[in-house]
Every structure is written in C-alpha cells, then in structure tokens.
Design an enzyme around this catalytic site. Structure first.
Site, short mmCIF file in Angstrom:
data_model
loop_
_atom_site.label_atom_id
_atom_site.label_comp_id
_atom_site.label_asym_id
_atom_site.label_seq_id
_atom_site.Cartn_x
_atom_site.Cartn_y
_atom_site.Cartn_z
N ARG A 58 0.90 -1.10 0.01
CA ARG A 58 0.01 -0.14 0.00
C ARG A 58 1.03 1.27 0.08
O ARG A 58 2.13 1.03 0.22
CB ARG A 58 -1.09 -0.02 1.28
CG ARG A 58 -0.75 -0.64 2.47
CD ARG A 58 0.30 0.13 3.46
NE ARG A 58 0.05 1.75 3.42
CZ ARG A 58 1.24 2.37 3.65
NH1 ARG A 58 2.20 2.02 3.85
NH2 ARG A 58 0.98 3.56 3.48
N GLY A 59 0.09 2.23 -0.11
CA GLY A 59 0.99 3.69 -0.52
C GLY A 59 1.20 3.75 -1.74
O GLY A 59 1.38 2.89 -2.45
N ALA A 60 0.66 5.17 -2.20
CA ALA A 60 0.48 5.44 -3.67
C ALA A 60 1.67 4.90 -4.41
O ALA A 60 1.48 4.31 -5.54
CB ALA A 60 0.37 7.08 -3.90
N ARG A 109 -7.21 -0.40 -7.05
CA ARG A 109 -7.69 0.49 -6.01
C ARG A 109 -7.66 1.87 -6.89
O ARG A 109 -7.03 2.20 -7.91
CB ARG A 109 -6.59 1.14 -4.96
CG ARG A 109 -6.56 -0.26 -4.00
CD ARG A 109 -5.58 0.26 -2.80
NE ARG A 109 -6.27 0.88 -1.67
CZ ARG A 109 -5.33 1.30 -0.63
NH1 ARG A 109 -4.27 1.17 -0.68
NH2 ARG A 109 -6.19 2.22 0.18
N GLN A 158 -2.05 2.72 9.84
CA GLN A 158 -0.63 2.71 9.24
C GLN A 158 0.32 3.43 9.98
O GLN A 158 1.38 3.33 10.00
CB GLN A 158 -0.81 3.58 7.91
CG GLN A 158 -1.66 2.53 6.59
CD GLN A 158 -3.16 2.91 6.72
OE1 GLN A 158 -3.90 3.22 7.63
NE2 GLN A 158 -3.89 2.49 5.72
N ASP A 174 -2.15 10.81 -2.42
CA ASP A 174 -2.37 9.71 -3.19
C ASP A 174 -2.68 10.25 -4.65
O ASP A 174 -2.67 9.78 -5.62
CB ASP A 174 -3.69 9.14 -2.85
CG ASP A 174 -2.99 8.01 -1.76
OD1 ASP A 174 -2.98 8.57 -0.48
OD2 ASP A 174 -2.81 6.97 -2.03
N ASN A 211 -5.52 12.47 0.16
CA ASN A 211 -4.61 11.69 0.87
C ASN A 211 -5.48 10.87 1.97
O ASN A 211 -6.80 10.85 1.96
CB ASN A 211 -3.45 12.55 1.72
CG ASN A 211 -2.37 11.67 2.37
OD1 ASN A 211 -1.87 10.89 1.59
ND2 ASN A 211 -2.01 11.91 3.63
#
Ligand code: MRU
Length: 338
Positions: free
Chosen positions: A53-55, A88, A189, A230, A240
């Site tokens: 995860r994380g853009a 996503r 997170q 994001d 975000n």
C-alpha cells in the site's frame, strides 16, 4: 544524528526475476513476512488487500505485475492491464505506472524491455524521494517538532519515503527533533507502520490518537504537519489518507504550517479539481472490528471512506522532486508539471 543512507534499510517491493516479493504490511510490526506473487492477478489481489500500500508502492507493484503478465504472453498482458488498473481507485500513481508500461507495450516492448521499464519506475521513485527529502527539509527551522499522518515511508514507496523522507532528512540535518505520528484509524498505518520505521531509525517519535492532533497543535508542539498524497489535482487540491483534511484545517487554525510531499507521478493534471477524485470506500467491517475481534454492537452500520481531499488553500507547500510550490494553485502546478 544519523546520515540519510543509514535511514533507508526497508524494502517492501522486491523483484525476483519470475516473481514479485512483497513485505506483508498487514502483519507488521510484529511479524515480518513476505508473500510471492507469480501473476498479475496475484499482484492486483495484494494491492486490494493492502499487502502492499502507499501510492508510489502500488504503482511500482503494478508495473511488476505487467512484467509477470508479459512473461506469460500477449493474452495474459491484455487481460492483466484492466485488472491491475481497477485494483484501487484513488492513488493515481497506479494509473500513471500502468500508462507508462502500456505505452512501452504499444511500442512492441518484450518482457525484458518491460522489466527494464518497471525497474526504472522503481529506481526513479527512490531518487525522487531522496531529492524531496532534501528539498522539504530545507523548509523546516532547526529544532522543530512535526506531525505526520498515515505511512509515507520506505514501506509506501521504493524506499526512503515521501513525507517520511523529509522527516528522515530533516532529522539527520538537525531540523527535526521530534516526530508525532497519528494512529491513522482504522487500518493503523501510523501506529503499526510509521512508528515501526521511526523506531528502527532511532528517530524520536510519539504516537498520538488521531483525535489528539488539534490539541497537540494548540499546545504549540509542532511547527509543521507533513503528509504524503495519493493524487494531486490540477488546482493543487490533495487527496490523501482520511483525516488529512481535518489536520490541515486544524493546522491553519493553530498557525502550524502544512506540507505535502509527493513525486510528480502523484500529480494528475487531467483532474481539474479535488472534488473529481474518486475516494475509495472500503469494507465497513474494517471499522467495526479491531484485530479480528468485533468492537461494535451487532446491527450497527459504518461508513469507511479511506481518503479525503484537502483544498489547495490550506496547503503551505507541495514538495516534489521537480521543486517546491508554495501556496499551490493551477498556474503554479501547470508551470512545474505541465
Ligand atoms: O490506504 P493506503 O495505506 O494505501 O494510504 C496511503 C496514504 O494515504 C499515503 O499517505 C499516500 O499514499 C502517500 S505514500 C508515500
């Protein structure tokens, strides 16, 4: 104080030639386990399930997913691209990386050429993070405390991190003395991932409940809120992690400055305004239980948007590898990214 390279030991996305190895972020901080993806379908599933995860990391993983598909042939490639793209909706880095891979496919690139392209995407992200770290840190007065949200570190990128990269650089330069991290409900997170990265790097850090942020700012502890993104719309609005917008509102109220750190792959000039960004809604059960145990009465409903949009006018600086934009607006974004 440490130098910035020693603050860079975690790698969450590892290419192994015929498989993609992902550090399973669902299990951190207590279990360091890896899963191997051998197909684009498995990569898409890992993105959906937040294994990765994380853009930026999502985009990098998807690029490797395209390579896995290309190794199986043209038909696999054609079916993989839409599946990866739909994994996503909010982080534009996913679409950006897939557009870049698709352009190489359209040129007739074979699996080996696509492997080089995916590696370039990963390497460029790491270089961008180091550059943004230096740029963002230069804005921070020595001895400052800062607040961050979600996880924007090595786990969320090719390494080093975006907002956490600025924090790493700022700490090693003596500009940042203490970091506050919000828990980032419901997936934690901040509590599970950011605190893990900060403690590993021996950066002094304190966890706060998300709901303590405004009080922390009122007490005069923090000089900057530093977050990732994001998707950044053409007018400078920033999508975000959910909770970012209320931090920006509180920061403006309390005279705390607000910095967004994101590579150019997060900028989406085709989306005019933050209201046009699709916000991912996840399963309400993520809110109704904790660590697998139900915490809310049966029959209760929950609403679980996992991103929000911070309007450009609440942002003091957007830091990218191309430079810093203070008080972002459409013209400044077009000049730097157009
Ligand atoms: O749902 P996640 O964990 O993928 O959300 C991550 C964030 O919102 C980060 O702040 C953003 O992707 C920037 S990561 C460098």
């Amino acid at each position: 104080m440490n130098n910035s390279r020693s603050h860079d030991s975690i790698r969450a996305v590892l290419w192994r030639g015929d498989r993609l190895r992902l550090l399973d972020q669902r299990k951190l901080p207590f279990v360091e386990d890896y899963i191997d993806c051998q197909s684009a379908d498995e990569v898409a599933q890992a993105i959906r399930d937040l294994v990765v995860r994380g853009a930026p990391a999502i985009g990098i993983a998807a690029a490797w997913g395209v390579v896995l598909a290309a190794q199986r042939g043209r038909f696999a490639l054609d079916t993989a691209l839409p599946i990866l793209r739909a994994a996503r909706p909010t982080a534009v880095n996913l679409m950006w990386a897939l557009d870049r891979m698709q352009a190489r496919v359209a040129e007739g690139a074979d699996a080996i050429a696509l492997e080089h392209e995916a590696q370039a995407i990963q390497d460029e992200d790491l270089a961008a993070n180091r550059r943004m770290g230096a740029l963002g840190a230069s804005l921070i007065e020595p001895g400052s405390d800062v607040l961050t949200h979600c996880n924007t570190g090595s786990l969320a990128t090719a390494g080093y991190g975006t907002a956490l990269g600025v924090i790493r650089a700022g700490f090693s330069e003596g500009r940042i003395q203490h970091v506050y991290a919000g828990e980032t409900r419901p997936w934690l997170q901040g509590a599970r991932l950011t605190m893990w990265e900060l403690v590993r790097d021996q950066i002094p850090a304190t966890l706060i409940a998300d709901s303590a942020a405004s009080h922390l700012m009122k007490c005069g502890q923090v000089k900057w809120v530093i977050v990732g993104a994001d998707r950044i719309a053409a007018n400078g609005d920033v999508a975000n992690k959910i909770g970012t917008c209320q931090l920006a509102i509180a920061a403006r109220h309390h005279g705390v400055r607000f910095m967004v750190v994101a590579p150019s792959s997060t900028v989406d000039l085709t989306t005019a305004h933050g209201d046009d960004i699709e916000i991912e809604l996840r399963d309400p059960t993520e809110l109704l239980s904790h660590a697998g145990s139900r915490t809310v009465v049966e029959g209760a409903q929950a609403w679980n948007p996992v991103f929000d949009v911070t309007p450009a006018n609440l942002i003091d600086a957007i830091v990218s590898e191309r430079g810093i934009i203070e008080r972002p607006d459409t013209g400044k974004l077009r000049t730097l990214f157009g």
